[in-house]
Scaffold this motif. Sequence first.
Motif, PDB file in Angstrom:
ATOM      1  N   GLU A   1       1.092  -1.163   0.068  1.00 61.44           N
ATOM      2  CA  GLU A   1       0.026   0.124  -0.127  1.00 61.44           C
ATOM      3  C   GLU A   1       0.830   1.220  -0.047  1.00 61.44           C
ATOM      4  O   GLU A   1       2.029   1.378   0.788  1.00 61.44           O
ATOM      5  CB  GLU A   1      -0.976   0.066   1.309  1.00 61.44           C
ATOM      6  CG  GLU A   1      -1.828   1.345   1.072  1.00 61.44           C
ATOM      7  CD  GLU A   1      -2.620   1.516   2.539  1.00 61.44           C
ATOM      8  OE1 GLU A   1      -2.784   0.732   3.245  1.00 61.44           O
ATOM      9  OE2 GLU A   1      -3.344   2.497   2.445  1.00 61.44           O
TER      10      GLU A   1
ATOM     11  N   ASN B   1      -4.167   5.244  -2.384  1.00 60.63           N
ATOM     12  CA  ASN B   1      -5.290   5.844  -1.721  1.00 60.63           C
ATOM     13  C   ASN B   1      -5.803   6.812  -2.664  1.00 60.63           C
ATOM     14  O   ASN B   1      -4.892   7.670  -3.031  1.00 60.63           O
ATOM     15  CB  ASN B   1      -4.904   6.254  -0.291  1.00 60.63           C
ATOM     16  CG  ASN B   1      -4.718   5.079   0.706  1.00 60.63           C
ATOM     17  OD1 ASN B   1      -5.527   4.483   1.091  1.00 60.63           O
ATOM     18  ND2 ASN B   1      -3.315   4.824   1.098  1.00 60.63           N
TER      19      ASN B   1
ATOM     20  N   GLU C   1      -7.594   2.450  -3.681  1.00 57.48           N
ATOM     21  CA  GLU C   1      -8.420   2.289  -2.368  1.00 57.48           C
ATOM     22  C   GLU C   1      -9.147   3.609  -2.309  1.00 57.48           C
ATOM     23  O   GLU C   1      -8.767   4.784  -2.109  1.00 57.48           O
ATOM     24  CB  GLU C   1      -7.286   2.588  -1.271  1.00 57.48           C
ATOM     25  CG  GLU C   1      -6.495   1.014  -1.164  1.00 57.48           C
ATOM     26  CD  GLU C   1      -5.860   0.970   0.332  1.00 57.48           C
ATOM     27  OE1 GLU C   1      -6.130   1.539   1.004  1.00 57.48           O
ATOM     28  OE2 GLU C   1      -4.928   0.070  -0.032  1.00 57.48           O
TER      29      GLU C   1
ATOM     30  N   ASP D   1     -11.712   0.958   1.345  1.00 54.73           N
ATOM     31  CA  ASP D   1     -10.805   1.306   2.644  1.00 54.73           C
ATOM     32  C   ASP D   1     -11.653   1.605   3.611  1.00 54.73           C
ATOM     33  O   ASP D   1     -12.912   1.945   3.685  1.00 54.73           O
ATOM     34  CB  ASP D   1      -9.906   2.428   2.225  1.00 54.73           C
ATOM     35  CG  ASP D   1      -8.727   2.473   3.006  1.00 54.73           C
ATOM     36  OD1 ASP D   1      -8.550   1.545   3.884  1.00 54.73           O
ATOM     37  OD2 ASP D   1      -7.899   3.525   2.904  1.00 54.73           O
TER      38      ASP D   1
ATOM     39  N   LYS E   1     -11.153  -3.730   2.473  1.00 59.14           N
ATOM     40  CA  LYS E   1     -10.020  -3.495   3.660  1.00 59.14           C
ATOM     41  C   LYS E   1     -11.043  -3.294   5.095  1.00 59.14           C
ATOM     42  O   LYS E   1     -11.338  -2.204   5.085  1.00 59.14           O
ATOM     43  CB  LYS E   1      -9.055  -2.514   3.385  1.00 59.14           C
ATOM     44  CG  LYS E   1      -8.303  -2.737   2.154  1.00 59.14           C
ATOM     45  CD  LYS E   1      -7.074  -1.652   1.952  1.00 59.14           C
ATOM     46  CE  LYS E   1      -5.907  -1.867   2.801  1.00 59.14           C
ATOM     47  NZ  LYS E   1      -4.888  -0.958   2.598  1.00 59.14           N
TER      48      LYS E   1
ATOM     49  N   GLU F   1      -6.336  -4.636   8.127  1.00 58.81           N
ATOM     50  CA  GLU F   1      -5.340  -3.610   8.273  1.00 58.81           C
ATOM     51  C   GLU F   1      -5.130  -3.470   9.980  1.00 58.81           C
ATOM     52  O   GLU F   1      -5.899  -3.738  10.741  1.00 58.81           O
ATOM     53  CB  GLU F   1      -6.079  -2.338   8.145  1.00 58.81           C
ATOM     54  CG  GLU F   1      -6.256  -2.124   6.703  1.00 58.81           C
ATOM     55  CD  GLU F   1      -6.831  -0.405   6.356  1.00 58.81           C
ATOM     56  OE1 GLU F   1      -6.315   0.075   5.583  1.00 58.81           O
ATOM     57  OE2 GLU F   1      -8.028  -0.249   7.045  1.00 58.81           O
TER      58      GLU F   1
HETATM   59 CA    CA Z   1      -5.530   2.836   2.711  1.00 59.24          CA
END
Ligand code: CA
Length: 931
Positions: free
Chosen positions: A713, A772, A804, A834, A855, A891
């Motif tokens: 990531e 992201n 994301e 996310d 996630k 996560e």
């Molecule tokens: Ca993220």
Amino acid sequence: GWHMDSLEKKGMNSSLLNNRKIFYALLILVFIIGSFLTWKTQTNAIETQKQETIMLAKSASSLIPKSYLLTLTASELDLEKEEYKIIKQNLIRFVENNELIHFAYIFMLKDDDIYFAVDSEPENSSDYSPPGEIYYEAEEWDYIPFIQKIPTVSEPFEDSWGKWVSVLVPITDYENNEILGVFGLDYPVSTWYMNTLRNTIQVGIMTLCVLAIIIVLQMIISMNFELKKEKQLIFETDNRLRDSMALYKAVFDQTTIGIAIADNFKYLVETQTGIPSINPAFEKILGRPKEQIADVTWSEITNPNDLGVDLEYFKQFKAGIIEGYEMDKRYIRPDGKEVWVHMIISPLHFENPHNKYHLCIIEDITSRKIIEKNLKESENSKSILLDNLPGMIYRCKFDKDWTMLFTSQGCKELTGYDSDSLINNAEVSYNDIIAPKYRQYIWDKWITVLNNKQKFIYEYEIVTADGQTKWVYEQGQGIYDEFDNVIELEGLIIDISDRKNSEDRIRYVNEHDALSGLYNQKSLVEHFNNDIENEENISKAVIIIHIKRYNLMITAYGYSYCESITLDLVNNLSSLTDETHMLYQLSMDRFALYVKNFKNIKELTQVAEKIVNILSYNVALRSYGAWVGLDIYDKSIPDIHTTLKNATMAANFVKGIEPFGYSIYNTQMEESIRRQEDVKDVIASICNDSKREVFHLVYQPILDSKGNICFFEALARIDDDKLGSVSPSEFIPIAEKRHLIVDLGKIILDEACQFIKLLENNGQKDISVSVNISAIQILRDDFLSDLRDIINKNRIPAHMLILEITESVFAENLEFINSQLAKAQVMGIRSAIDDFGTGYSSLSRERELAADIIKIDKFFIDQILVKDEKELITSDIIHLAHKLGQKTVSEGIETNLQKEYLKRNDCDYYQGFLFSKPLSAKDAISFLKKD
Ligand code: CA
Ligand code: C2E
Ligand code: CA
């Protein structure tokens, strides 16, 4: 009257006047005194003329509206302006009304050149100077009013238009005392001098008269004296007398003063001694030769209008009641024309002490009379001007009654009272007419104005005779004596009710919000500042209510629906308002409640809570939210603006996930704002490439259940010298708020793609990178094309990239984001939701999210440590995702306990400090190799 008797006696007794030396000395003395007086009169006359003309110019210039003048630029552009035309019309009329003045004009000064702004010549006149024409012939004096700001009168000079004397007065702006222009009047040199010479000639003539009379006396006396002895002898032996006689003859014949000796009603053509008794000037003035004069009596050729007075005097003169007399009278010439003379009648004891002769001396004053008549007429036209002005010109005493000494005829129309009832407070004082609430203020204002020698300008209300209230505009000034004491005041008062009424309307529109009718921000500032001045010690605070994301709301609901939401809110909020709680609308999405006279903070926070409560009833607002901020006014601050700013700031600092809440301003907010500013500056310089080096990405490995690295990531980092390392949780929201996220997002995507390339170059062809993406980015139409450009530029396969997107973004824009992601999928790009589980509360709608990966938020991973397995829903999320064909990433895994639980429940991928912190690109590559 003349004291000839005594003089004569003296002369006879002492023979003083027979002494030639003394006689000449006397003549010279009279001549010197006469010349001195003439010179003095001339100087005075010029001075008086200058003062009078300056006064005239000043009063004329004060009739030119300053506001009109301000619009003029002394260029051709002015020609179209209404103000120009009006001023021009005024000047033309002014010149028409004043025979002595040939030109009136306004000069303006630009870059040291004098320009015509307006003149009194019609456009078709050859003397016309259009606005903007430079006055090339400007002399030193033309600059004086501009530079020294004082009126000035020029020397006589000649220019292309003729010979002139110019009177120039500056026109100043009352506000800042700047010169707006110079008002000038041109007098032809001839009329100018004719005017001043008038008095001078008179004095000169008088001097000549005295000289002549002395000579005549001398003659008469000496004749009288000598004749008593032997006339012939004297003529032969006395040169003195002969000289005197010659002098007498010369003066008698050459003077312009008419001299005649009269016997009662008849002028003597010749005395018995043969001395001529009517001089040529006398004949000339009367328009008759001696012979004709002998045929008429003076009463026959005197204008009947003047005869009465003349006869009355004459009767008294003859009766010895008066010793002589003088008067202005008209003789009628044979052609019927009239001649004005100043006539002096005095007794003449000639030859025989008992004779009835008298001396008649006349001076032609016809031209003076004409000037006087003209002057009177121009006075008249001035008063016509005054009387026709829309308002009232006044002169008054400087007292609390404003005792009027003069008012123009406009008085009646303005006040409803006649001039007479106002003058000397006969019936009413002007102070009584002023509406009571202004009286003290006007008095105080005059005092300051007079102390500073300024003009008084004020708008106030008066109550007229019939009880009606009127708005008036007054402009006045003091008249001072040479010691600067105020003698009187003078000025102009005009009716401005019409303007005020429309101003009131404009003010309402200006002060209120058009939609809600609430007072607007401008009014808040006014009311507040007013209170600061008048209620200094009363507590004051502002509560700001800020509807969030109002623009989005408009996009979602449309304008008019949003307006009705706002109106609803205003309606509900009005339940809180009273004299100490006043509501203002600052903008579409911001309101302010101005609270004053509260006891303590608690009372204020209660109001804020009530507002939050009212807001929460407004269902439409729920998905957008509204924040409330408050700040208490601090006396050390000069105005409301800081308070407003602080309260607004406080509103932006409301914490928590509730749609409504409030916060109270504190100084840390300011700190934080300042830091936000600094951060914004750094981001801006990253985006414009001037400080690119402080920004980079780090990569956190994401592993599968067997411990192989499958993804990284990409996480953004800023390491600035000044700010230190700034967390993305801090700078990403700032970049979003300051519209920098789109540019920054491209930099991030570009760097992430370079990393993918690096991986590829290092033989890692299967490891993807997730990036992201902010809501603002994905909501843009050009997001996908930008993305494609970046991928193409870096020549990487699209399927190596994962986007994301935070779950909360989906809440409002589900369809659009889904369609964007679907298009990305066509390109081969995968997507991940996310922070799953935090934003979009209903798990049942998960299916609606078109993502490949979910996630699971760290919150659910942390729960593993604190809750019983049975109570955990973490496993449910994983199973649900699997049912929808989605992969799951957990996560923030920090412990083996968490990892074990997740493994047991078939989580696909693992991310967290337990495995690795985010790594630099270089470290990430070596991490891979080590692995
Ligand atoms: Ca993220
Ligand atoms: P996120 O997307 O949820 O990123 C994960 C955050 O959790 C990262 O914080 C990461 O360093 C941190 N983290 C990872 N493992 C652990 C762990 O085991 N324990 C703990 N306590 N934390 C862990 P980071 O880098 O500070 O990023 C914070 C947030 O900033 C991110 O949350 C993301 O929403 C945003 N962000 C970061 N980089 C970018 C970016 O390039 N673009 C955008 N739009 N947002 C970014
Ligand atoms: Ca996350």
